[in-house]
Design a protein around this motif. Sequence first.
Motif, PDB file in Angstrom:
ATOM      1  N   GLN A 105       0.846  -1.199   0.000  1.00 26.75           N
ATOM      2  CA  GLN A 105       0.000   0.000   0.000  1.00 26.75           C
ATOM      3  C   GLN A 105       0.874   1.239   0.000  1.00 26.75           C
ATOM      4  OE1 GLN A 105      -2.165  -0.680   3.670  1.00 26.75           O
ATOM      5  NE2 GLN A 105      -3.981  -1.200   2.488  1.00 26.75           N
ATOM      6  N   VAL A 160      -3.598   3.742  -0.243  1.00 24.40           N
ATOM      7  CA  VAL A 160      -4.253   3.839   1.065  1.00 24.40           C
ATOM      8  C   VAL A 160      -5.152   5.054   1.017  1.00 24.40           C
ATOM      9  CG1 VAL A 160      -3.932   3.926   3.566  1.00 24.40           C
ATOM     10  CG2 VAL A 160      -2.045   3.236   2.098  1.00 24.40           C
ATOM     11  N   VAL A 191      -6.854   7.645   3.043  1.00 17.58           N
ATOM     12  CA  VAL A 191      -6.865   8.171   4.413  1.00 17.58           C
ATOM     13  C   VAL A 191      -8.237   8.759   4.684  1.00 17.58           C
ATOM     14  CG1 VAL A 191      -5.821   9.785   6.029  1.00 17.58           C
ATOM     15  CG2 VAL A 191      -4.419   8.643   4.324  1.00 17.58           C
ATOM     16  N   ARG A 192      -8.984   8.065   5.549  1.00 16.05           N
ATOM     17  CA  ARG A 192     -10.352   8.500   5.809  1.00 16.05           C
ATOM     18  C   ARG A 192     -10.408   9.485   6.970  1.00 16.05           C
ATOM     19  NH1 ARG A 192     -11.402   2.600   5.005  1.00 16.05           N
ATOM     20  NH2 ARG A 192     -11.433   2.369   7.256  1.00 16.05           N
ATOM     21  N   HIS A 198       4.616   9.753   6.378  1.00 12.41           N
ATOM     22  CA  HIS A 198       5.533   9.753   5.224  1.00 12.41           C
ATOM     23  C   HIS A 198       5.259  10.893   4.250  1.00 12.41           C
ATOM     24  CE1 HIS A 198       7.627   6.039   6.136  1.00 12.41           C
ATOM     25  NE2 HIS A 198       6.475   5.485   6.432  1.00 12.41           N
ATOM     26  N   LEU A 199       5.330  12.110   4.753  1.00 11.68           N
ATOM     27  CA  LEU A 199       5.019  13.252   3.891  1.00 11.68           C
ATOM     28  C   LEU A 199       6.202  13.613   2.996  1.00 11.68           C
ATOM     29  CD1 LEU A 199       3.114  15.534   6.429  1.00 11.68           C
ATOM     30  CD2 LEU A 199       2.180  13.933   4.766  1.00 11.68           C
ATOM     31  N   LYS A 225      -7.055  16.709   6.117  1.00  9.19           N
ATOM     32  CA  LYS A 225      -7.707  15.643   6.900  1.00  9.19           C
ATOM     33  C   LYS A 225      -7.731  15.929   8.393  1.00  9.19           C
ATOM     34  CE  LYS A 225      -8.187  12.826   3.337  1.00  9.19           C
ATOM     35  NZ  LYS A 225      -9.487  12.398   2.817  1.00  9.19           N
ATOM     36  N   ARG A 285       9.669  10.652   4.026  1.00  4.59           N
ATOM     37  CA  ARG A 285      10.055   9.442   3.293  1.00  4.59           C
ATOM     38  C   ARG A 285      11.566   9.212   3.375  1.00  4.59           C
ATOM     39  NH1 ARG A 285       8.281   9.973  -2.583  1.00  4.59           N
ATOM     40  NH2 ARG A 285       8.732   7.765  -2.676  1.00  4.59           N
ATOM     41  N   GLU A 301      -3.664  -3.136  15.123  1.00  4.63           N
ATOM     42  CA  GLU A 301      -3.732  -1.949  15.980  1.00  4.63           C
ATOM     43  C   GLU A 301      -3.479  -2.241  17.469  1.00  4.63           C
ATOM     44  OE1 GLU A 301      -7.508   0.060  15.924  1.00  4.63           O
ATOM     45  OE2 GLU A 301      -6.832   1.585  17.337  1.00  4.63           O
ATOM     46  N   ARG A 342      -0.968   0.556  21.170  1.00  2.24           N
ATOM     47  CA  ARG A 342      -1.714   0.803  19.938  1.00  2.24           C
ATOM     48  C   ARG A 342      -0.753   1.149  18.809  1.00  2.24           C
ATOM     49  NH1 ARG A 342      -4.695  -1.523  22.574  1.00  2.24           N
ATOM     50  NH2 ARG A 342      -6.768  -0.956  23.332  1.00  2.24           N
ATOM     51  N   LEU A 359      -0.369   4.647   9.716  1.00  2.00           N
ATOM     52  CA  LEU A 359      -1.477   5.063   8.834  1.00  2.00           C
ATOM     53  C   LEU A 359      -2.089   3.897   8.039  1.00  2.00           C
ATOM     54  CD1 LEU A 359      -2.899   7.760   8.265  1.00  2.00           C
ATOM     55  CD2 LEU A 359      -1.336   8.096   6.364  1.00  2.00           C
ATOM     56  N   PRO A 360      -1.256   2.996   7.459  1.00  2.00           N
ATOM     57  CA  PRO A 360      -1.877   1.883   6.724  1.00  2.00           C
ATOM     58  C   PRO A 360      -2.638   0.920   7.627  1.00  2.00           C
ATOM     59  CG  PRO A 360       0.439   2.153   6.116  1.00  2.00           C
ATOM     60  CD  PRO A 360       0.214   2.996   7.327  1.00  2.00           C
ATOM     61  N   ILE A 384      -4.386   1.981  10.676  1.00  2.00           N
ATOM     62  CA  ILE A 384      -5.626   2.613  11.172  1.00  2.00           C
ATOM     63  C   ILE A 384      -6.496   3.133  10.024  1.00  2.00           C
ATOM     64  CG2 ILE A 384      -4.701   3.160  13.456  1.00  2.00           C
ATOM     65  CD1 ILE A 384      -4.368   6.079  12.535  1.00  2.00           C
ATOM     66  N   LYS A 385      -5.869   3.383   8.881  1.00  2.00           N
ATOM     67  CA  LYS A 385      -6.585   3.806   7.660  1.00  2.00           C
ATOM     68  C   LYS A 385      -7.424   5.073   7.831  1.00  2.00           C
ATOM     69  CE  LYS A 385      -6.774  -0.636   5.279  1.00  2.00           C
ATOM     70  NZ  LYS A 385      -5.946  -1.460   6.157  1.00  2.00           N
ATOM     71  N   HIS A 386      -7.157   5.816   8.895  1.00  2.00           N
ATOM     72  CA  HIS A 386      -7.816   7.095   9.119  1.00  2.00           C
ATOM     73  C   HIS A 386      -6.734   8.137   9.352  1.00  2.00           C
ATOM     74  CE1 HIS A 386     -11.150   4.369  10.058  1.00  2.00           C
ATOM     75  NE2 HIS A 386     -11.935   5.365   9.701  1.00  2.00           N
ATOM     76  N   ALA A 387      -7.091   9.403   9.250  1.00  2.00           N
ATOM     77  CA  ALA A 387      -6.099  10.468   9.433  1.00  2.00           C
ATOM     78  C   ALA A 387      -5.489  10.401  10.826  1.00  2.00           C
ATOM     79  CB  ALA A 387      -6.749  11.823   9.207  1.00  2.00           C
ATOM     80  N   TYR A 388      -6.252   9.890  11.791  1.00  2.00           N
ATOM     81  CA  TYR A 388      -5.778   9.633  13.158  1.00  2.00           C
ATOM     82  C   TYR A 388      -6.858   8.841  13.862  1.00  2.00           C
ATOM     83  CZ  TYR A 388      -8.714  13.771  13.898  1.00  2.00           C
ATOM     84  OH  TYR A 388      -9.756  14.656  13.877  1.00  2.00           O
ATOM     85  N   VAL A 405      -8.658   8.273  17.814  1.00  2.00           N
ATOM     86  CA  VAL A 405      -8.781   8.960  19.106  1.00  2.00           C
ATOM     87  C   VAL A 405      -8.977   7.932  20.226  1.00  2.00           C
ATOM     88  CG1 VAL A 405     -10.091  10.639  20.467  1.00  2.00           C
ATOM     89  CG2 VAL A 405      -9.776  10.992  18.005  1.00  2.00           C
TER      90      VAL A 405
END
Lengths: 81, 242
Positions: free
Chosen positions: A40, A70, A72-73, B13-14, B25, B44, B210, B221, B225-226, B228-232, B234
Motif C-alpha cells: 500500500q 491507502v 486516508v479517511r 511519510h510526507l 484531513k 520518506r 492496531e 496501539r 497510517l496503513p 488505522i486507515k484514518h487520518a488519526y 482517538v
Amino acid sequence: METPHYVAARVQRALAEDERTTELGIRVDVRGEEVYLRGQVSCDERRHQIENVAREAAPGLRLHNEITLVEVREPGEEEHL
Amino acid sequence: MRELRIAAVADIHLGEDLRGHYRKKIEGIERRADVLLVGGDLTRHGTIPEGRVVAEELSGLPIPVVAVLGNHDYHSDRNQEIIDLLRDAGIIVLDDEGAVVSIDGVRLGVAGGKGFGGGFAGKCASEFGEPETKAFVRHTKEIAERWRRALKDLDADHKIVLSHYSPVKDTLMGEPPEIYPFLGSYMLAEAADAEGADLFIHGHAHAGTEKGVTPGGIRVRNVALPVIKHAYTVYCLNGDHC
C-alpha cells in the motif's frame, strides 16, 4: 535464467535503497518471468515510481503492479480506555 | 478529573507530492481531540524539504502536537535539523525525553523517542559477539534506559509512551515474523512497565495490527497510517465519555 529468489531480493533492496522510492513495505514475488508487487502507498505517483524502480532492477521480466492506494479517511469512532 | 482525548497517528511519510493533503484531513481536530501524537516516519527520506512539509502540515493547530522521529527521518542524516525545524514550528519533539502538556488543568506526560529493534523475549539479539551486533543491541538498551528515567521524572496525571518502534509482538501480527527484530524490542515495553503508563503508542509496522498489551498490562496501539486507515485515531483516557 536467474533464480527468482535472488531477483526478488534484488528488487526488494532496490525499492528500499533507491532514493526515488525508499519503500520498505512492498512485497515482491517472482514466479518464472513474472514479478508481482504488492503493498500500500499513499499516492499514485509513488505507485508508478515503485514500478519504474522495480522494472530497472528486473529487466526483461513482466511486471504486475498490484500495489493499492491507502485511502486516508476522516477519523472514525474513538476508543475508551 | 476531565477525560483526555488523545489523537494518534504514525507513518504519515510526507513529501512534496503530498503537500496539503494531510492537513486537509486534520482540520477541525480540536473538536475531536485534546492533543495529537505522531509516532515517527514523518517523512520518506528524512530530507530538509520533506521536514519543512511536515512542519507546515502539523503546525498552527489549535491543540498541542507531540511527535517523535522514525527510521525514515534518519535516512539523510539530517535528523537533528528536522527536530530543530519542527520545534521552531511549535511542535513538541521527543528525542528520548519527556514533556508535560497541560489540558484544562490535567497534566498529560508523554515520554519517548524513535526507539529501536532487537526482537522480543526468547527470540532476540544479545549484546554478544561482533561489535556491530553489540552496538545494535546496546542502542536499544540505552534508549530504553533513557525512557525509563524520563517516565519516572514525569510529574503528570496521565502518562503515555510515544515511540516509532513497537514494544510488543501483538501489534506486529500480519508482518513476517522473520523481520520482527527490526520492528521493535521488548526492552521498550520493559521500560514502560517498570515505571507505569496509561498507553503506549507506536507505528513502523505498516502490515501489523492496531491493538496489543505489554507484559505488565499497558495498552499498546499501533497507529501506522496503513493500519488505522484514518487520518488519526482517538483514544479516551479516564472517562466514560469524550
